[in-house]
Design a protein around this motif. Structure first.
Motif, short mmCIF file in Angstrom:
data_model
loop_
_atom_site.label_atom_id
_atom_site.label_comp_id
_atom_site.label_asym_id
_atom_site.label_seq_id
_atom_site.Cartn_x
_atom_site.Cartn_y
_atom_site.Cartn_z
N UNK A 131 16.55 65.93 72.39
CA UNK A 131 15.97 65.15 73.46
C UNK A 131 16.52 63.73 73.39
N UNK A 132 17.22 63.31 74.46
CA UNK A 132 17.81 61.98 74.53
C UNK A 132 17.35 61.28 75.80
N UNK A 133 17.56 59.97 75.82
CA UNK A 133 17.17 59.16 76.98
C UNK A 133 18.30 58.19 77.30
N UNK A 134 18.55 57.99 78.60
CA UNK A 134 19.67 57.16 79.03
C UNK A 134 19.31 56.41 80.30
N UNK A 135 19.95 55.26 80.47
CA UNK A 135 19.73 54.47 81.68
C UNK A 135 20.51 55.07 82.85
N UNK A 141 14.94 63.27 85.87
CA UNK A 141 15.22 62.05 86.64
C UNK A 141 13.94 61.23 86.81
N UNK A 142 13.94 60.03 86.23
CA UNK A 142 12.76 59.18 86.27
C UNK A 142 11.80 59.57 85.17
N UNK A 143 12.30 59.58 83.94
CA UNK A 143 11.54 60.12 82.81
C UNK A 143 10.38 59.25 82.37
N UNK A 189 16.80 73.60 74.23
CA UNK A 189 17.53 72.90 75.30
C UNK A 189 18.07 71.55 74.85
N UNK A 190 19.14 71.17 75.49
CA UNK A 190 19.66 69.80 75.40
C UNK A 190 19.14 69.05 76.62
N UNK A 191 18.26 68.10 76.38
CA UNK A 191 17.51 67.45 77.46
C UNK A 191 17.83 65.96 77.46
N UNK A 192 18.12 65.42 78.64
CA UNK A 192 18.30 63.97 78.77
C UNK A 192 17.34 63.46 79.83
N UNK A 193 16.54 62.49 79.46
CA UNK A 193 15.66 61.80 80.40
C UNK A 193 16.35 60.54 80.89
N UNK A 244 17.44 70.50 86.87
CA UNK A 244 17.27 69.08 87.19
C UNK A 244 15.85 68.94 87.71
N UNK A 245 15.08 68.10 87.05
CA UNK A 245 13.67 68.00 87.36
C UNK A 245 13.29 66.54 87.55
N UNK A 246 12.27 66.30 88.36
CA UNK A 246 11.83 64.92 88.60
C UNK A 246 10.33 64.91 88.82
N UNK A 247 9.66 64.01 88.13
CA UNK A 247 8.20 63.92 88.17
C UNK A 247 7.77 62.56 88.72
#
Length: 264
Positions: free
Chosen positions: A87-91, A40-42, A58-62, A106-109
């Motif tokens: 690795x994918x990215x989405x709005x 979350x907030x990639x 892993x299947x990862x979505x930022x 679920x991770x957030x940096x």
């Protein structure tokens, strides 16, 4: 809406990535193989890529709400990973994002400080974890430091103080621990103060231009004269607050971490 500049943000990429690496070091084994992960907030994706290095299948979505950041992330990192994952990215808007399927992590940096009332979202995110899954995040805890206090004081003179995050933007580690244990999680919460040695001229100003100062820069984008006056005054104040040494400018930066494992 704040406009983000991936190139400016990445000027201090190594220092910015270190807290995320320290956070991931405390994440326990994930319950599924291959795991499903949400970031979350990639941002520009550089730390999301660390997830693929740790869990290559892993299947990862930022997720992010900045078109500029997502464009950079997709160009640099989207696609299959070395271990057969993806690795994918989405709005998405973190203020309203809810898991559509059970996640293992679920991770957030350095994102939740931008989300007022983010602790009220914890229950939904924990509910969205698979049994034994983990919710992990880190946020800056430096809103009382000179860099941010001086920023707010100068912004207030322009009527822009409310565009910035204040000291109540994040909680203390013990408060995050209390919230997350109350959601039936096993929790590890802590804080660390890094002392980054920044090179170059006016490096603290260069640092905050990539993050905390973005709301002011966005608000003054159509008023270059006022923007330059603000930056001149802020630059001088930062030079006094953070004097350069013989090897660079020491920049203390407090970070707050929490790792919450859902009961299996």
């Amino acid at each position: 809406m704040t406009t983000w500049d991936p190139a400016q943000y990445l000027r201090h990429a190594d220092h910015r990535a270190r807290p995320f690496a320290d956070l991931l070091a405390r994440v326990p084994d994930l319950p599924s193989a291959p795991p499903l992960i949400a970031d979350l907030g990639c941002g520009p994706g550089n730390v999301t890529a660390l997830l693929a290095a740790r869990w290559p299948t892993a299947r990862i979505t930022g997720y992010d709400n900045s078109p500029e950041m997502l464009d950079k992330a997709r160009v640099e990192y989207a696609g299959p990973t070395s271990g057969g994952g993806r690795l994918d990215f989405a709005h998405a808007d973190v203020r309203t994002w809810t898991p559509a399927q059970p996640y293992d992590l679920i991770v957030s940096n350095a994102t939740l400080q931008w989300v007022p009332g983010h602790v009220d979202r914890f229950a939904d995110w924990i509910d969205g974890l698979a049994p034994g899954g983990t919710f992990a995040f880190q946020v800056p805890g430096n809103f009382g430091s000179p860099s941010h206090r001086l920023m707010r004081e100068l912004a207030e003179s322009l009527g822009l103080a409310e565009t910035l995050r204040h000291e109540d933007a994040v909680l203390a580690p013990q408060d995050y621990l209390a919230r997350l244990t109350g959601l039936d999680c096993e929790v590890d919460a802590w804080e660390t103060t890094y002392v980054h040695l920044l090179p170059g001229e006016d490096p603290v100003l260069d640092w905050v231009k990539g993050t905390g100062l973005r709301p002011v820069l966005t608000a003054l984008a159509d008023d270059p004269e006022t923007r330059e006056k603000f930056l001149t005054a802020y630059r001088a104040a930062l030079r006094e607050a953070y004097p350069a040494g013989p090897h660079g400018t020491p920049f203390p930066f407090r970070r707050i971490f929490a790792v919450a494992r859902k009961q299996g």
